[in-house]
Design an enzyme around this catalytic site. Structure first.
Site, PDB file in Angstrom:
ATOM      1  CB  CYS A 132      -9.156  -7.339   0.401  1.00 15.09           C
ATOM      2  SG  CYS A 132     -10.415  -6.808   1.398  1.00 15.09           S
ATOM      3  CB  CYS A 135      -9.406  -3.919   1.666  1.00 14.81           C
ATOM      4  SG  CYS A 135      -9.307  -5.175   2.510  1.00 14.81           S
ATOM      5  CG  ASP A 136      -7.593  -2.696  -1.876  1.00 23.11           C
ATOM      6  OD1 ASP A 136      -7.281  -2.021  -0.913  1.00 23.11           O
ATOM      7  OD2 ASP A 136      -6.840  -3.786  -1.720  1.00 23.11           O
TER       8      ASP A 136
END
Ligand code: NAP
Length: 321
Positions: A132, A135-136
């Protein structure tokens, strides 16, 4: 044993929409969340294409969906369904916490999960391995990252990563991308995007303390194996439907996606499905929510037709009261 009119499995847009509709139909549905509240939406921060939700934050949308389902009487349990028995009616479910519940109608909204590479080192999730970018990506500011895959997701997420990373190297097993033309053009124009063609990842190198340090790559044409230093590995090689529970019990296609008809009915009468668990074409929050709502409407109509008639369509099943 507790017997419910409708049990919903899954807590993504499809599951919550099914809860909202079944709840408004006074069916007092029970929803088991499974491991991931929000489903694939939980892997993203922004959502700009959910009509009516201009706020655009994915966690906020999930929260709103959950509240709306609860407001209309959906009971939400954070528990994992581990077994389903579709050979008796009411259908029977067992959960990780030891609960056993009967369901007159079942709505499956278990979605899909990112496909794994299945190579050594992939377990360094959160230590440099990610599925992701939204997200990261933030953690890779000024760093070099590798993106695996050549589809829309790989290229879109790779382009997103160029906001943070100094270099984004796309490792693809062929010499042509599967991604759509627009994304390809944007990728080829972006100075930070680089491509390693005809190549697969054989191993992710690093350790849990220091995180990912490199990948071992193999050129599939020449068989040359080489190490490529990197701080992160983002894997976007498609998805697998979460249908293990239903293997041998419901009809699926060759990839394991449930087969449903236009009314969201699976191959077992009384069992409905909605969302990424059957749809590998659109895979959008809005289409999943639509399919979840449709599954609930179908379940409601089916229950209304069957109640009082003793479920004549299920005579091949063990009937329990
Ligand atoms: P996808 O289209 O199935 O692409 C998967 C990619 O990973 C392919 O390039 C494939 O290679 C590669 N791959 C598969 N297994 C692999 C393995 N074991 N090792 C190495 N490479 C492997 O999946 P996706 O990109 O997740 O997209 C899924 C769906 O969502 C598509 O319908 C897509 O259009 C849609 N989507 C759309 C957007 C958008 O429109 N903005 C964004 C994201 C997703 P090959 O090419 O050689 O098969």
């Amino acid at each position: 044993m507790e017997i419910r009119n409708v049990v919903i499995i899954g807590a993504g847009p499809a599951g919550f929409a099914a809860g909202l509709y079944a709840g408004r139909a006074q069916l007092e549905p029970l929803l088991f969340t499974g491991p991931e509240i929000g489903g694939q939406l939980s892997l993203t921060l922004d959502i700009e294409n959910y009509p009516g939700y201009a706020a655009g934050d994915a966690p906020g949308l999930i929260q709103t969906m959950r509240q709306q389902a609860e407001q209309f009487g959906t009971e939400i349990r954070e528990d994992l369904v581990t077994e389903v028995d579709l050979d008796r009616h009411p259908f029977r479910l067992k959960t990780a916490s030891g609960a056993e519940v009967g369901a007159k109608a079942l709505i499956i909204c278990t979605g899909s999960s990112p496909r794994k590479l299945n190579v050594p080192g992939e377990e360094l999730v959160g230590k440099g391995v990610s599925y992701c970018a939204t997200c990261d990506g933030f953690f890779f500011r000024g760093k070099r990252v590798v993106v695996v895959g050549g589809g829309d997701a790989a290229i879109e997420e790779g382009l997103f990563l160029t906001r943070f990373a100094s270099e984004v190297h796309v490792v693809h097993r062929r010499d042509q991308l599967r991604a759509n033309r627009t994304l390809q053009e944007r990728a080829f124009k972006n100075d930070k995007m680089k491509f390693i063609w005809n190549t697969v990842v054989e191993e992710i190198l690093g350790d849990p303390e220091k995180g990912v340090s490199a990948v071992r790559l193999r050129n599939v044409r020449t068989d040359e194996v080489f190490e490529f230093p990197t701080d992160g590995v983002f894997i976007f090689i498609g998805h697998v439907p979460n249908t293990e529970l239903f293997r041998g019990k419901l009809e699926m296609d060759a990839q394991g996606y449930l087969i449903v008809d236009r009314l969201q009915r699976t191959s077992r009468e009384g069992v409905f499905a909605g969302g990424d668990v059957h749809d590998h074409v659109f895979r959008q929050a809005i289409t999943a929510a639509g399919a979840g709502a449709a599954a609930a409407i179908s379940a409601e109509r089916w229950l209304a037709e069957m109640e009082g008639r003793g479920y004549p369509g299920l005579t091949d099943l063990v009937q329990e009261s």
